[in-house]
Scaffold this motif. Structure first.
Motif, PDB file in Angstrom:
ATOM      1  N   VAL A  41       0.882  -1.310   0.108  1.00 30.30           N
ATOM      2  CA  VAL A  41       0.051  -0.043  -0.096  1.00 30.30           C
ATOM      3  C   VAL A  41       0.994   1.301  -0.094  1.00 30.30           C
ATOM      4  CG1 VAL A  41      -2.029  -1.081   1.038  1.00 30.30           C
ATOM      5  CG2 VAL A  41      -0.151   0.121   2.510  1.00 30.30           C
ATOM      6  N   GLY A  45       3.230   4.675  -7.015  1.00 25.15           N
ATOM      7  CA  GLY A  45       2.705   4.388  -8.406  1.00 25.15           C
ATOM      8  C   GLY A  45       1.986   2.956  -8.284  1.00 25.15           C
ATOM      9  N   ALA A  46       1.790   2.314  -6.973  1.00 26.50           N
ATOM     10  CA  ALA A  46       1.191   1.186  -7.125  1.00 26.50           C
ATOM     11  C   ALA A  46      -0.359   1.449  -7.322  1.00 26.50           C
ATOM     12  CB  ALA A  46       1.432   0.247  -5.779  1.00 26.50           C
ATOM     13  N   THR A  47      -0.964   0.457  -7.944  1.00 23.92           N
ATOM     14  CA  THR A  47      -2.472   0.780  -8.375  1.00 23.92           C
ATOM     15  C   THR A  47      -2.983  -0.989  -8.239  1.00 23.92           C
ATOM     16  OG1 THR A  47      -2.319   0.300 -10.677  1.00 23.92           O
ATOM     17  CG2 THR A  47      -2.269   2.459  -9.816  1.00 23.92           C
ATOM     18  N   ALA A  48      -4.388  -0.841  -8.191  1.00 22.40           N
ATOM     19  CA  ALA A  48      -4.779  -2.370  -8.055  1.00 22.40           C
ATOM     20  C   ALA A  48      -4.657  -2.998  -9.337  1.00 22.40           C
ATOM     21  CB  ALA A  48      -6.363  -2.139  -7.802  1.00 22.40           C
ATOM     22  N   GLU A  49      -4.363  -2.476 -10.431  1.00 19.06           N
ATOM     23  CA  GLU A  49      -4.164  -3.074 -11.653  1.00 19.06           C
ATOM     24  C   GLU A  49      -2.557  -3.701 -11.770  1.00 19.06           C
ATOM     25  OE1 GLU A  49      -5.619  -0.019 -11.808  1.00 19.06           O
ATOM     26  OE2 GLU A  49      -7.523  -1.021 -11.680  1.00 19.06           O
ATOM     27  N   ASN A  50      -1.464  -2.969 -11.046  1.00 14.26           N
ATOM     28  CA  ASN A  50      -0.185  -3.115 -11.437  1.00 14.26           C
ATOM     29  C   ASN A  50       0.662  -3.797 -10.007  1.00 14.26           C
ATOM     30  OD1 ASN A  50       0.455  -1.195  -9.674  1.00 14.26           O
ATOM     31  ND2 ASN A  50       1.444   0.038 -11.466  1.00 14.26           N
ATOM     32  N   VAL A  51      -0.007  -3.660  -8.954  1.00 17.57           N
ATOM     33  CA  VAL A  51       0.574  -4.402  -7.714  1.00 17.57           C
ATOM     34  C   VAL A  51       1.076  -5.677  -7.745  1.00 17.57           C
ATOM     35  CG1 VAL A  51      -1.397  -4.677  -6.000  1.00 17.57           C
ATOM     36  CG2 VAL A  51       0.875  -3.669  -5.357  1.00 17.57           C
ATOM     37  N   GLN A  54       4.302  -6.571  -9.395  1.00 14.65           N
ATOM     38  CA  GLN A  54       5.593  -6.158  -8.561  1.00 14.65           C
ATOM     39  C   GLN A  54       6.084  -6.946  -7.547  1.00 14.65           C
ATOM     40  OE1 GLN A  54       5.285  -1.880  -7.449  1.00 14.65           O
ATOM     41  NE2 GLN A  54       3.833  -1.347  -8.951  1.00 14.65           N
TER      42      GLN A  54
END
Length: 64
Positions: A41, A45-51, A54
């Motif tokens: 969290v 730049g972390a979003t629900a789509e890209n986390v 990572q």
């Protein structure tokens, strides 16, 4: 005999010991995954789509 050795603690007072040093098995990978989701969290730049994408690179870079 086993029943006599069992602690009388209630389930709420029972602790769990996690082995994250690899002595009993490969626990480094799940430990790094848990660590990633703890900090996910806060990643810039972390979003629900890209986390989720990572997670694996984090585990590889920080396992050790």
């Amino acid at each position: 005999v086993y029943e006599a050795l069992r602690p009388a603690a209630s389930p709420a007072a029972t602790g769990i010991c996690f082995d994250f040093d690899g002595t009993l098995g490969d626990t480094e990978t799940p430990a790094m995954e848990v660590a990633f989701w703890e900090i996910a969290v806060y990643l810039p730049g972390a979003t629900a789509e890209n986390v989720e994408s990572q997670c694996r690179p984090y585990m590889v870079e920080n396992a050790g």
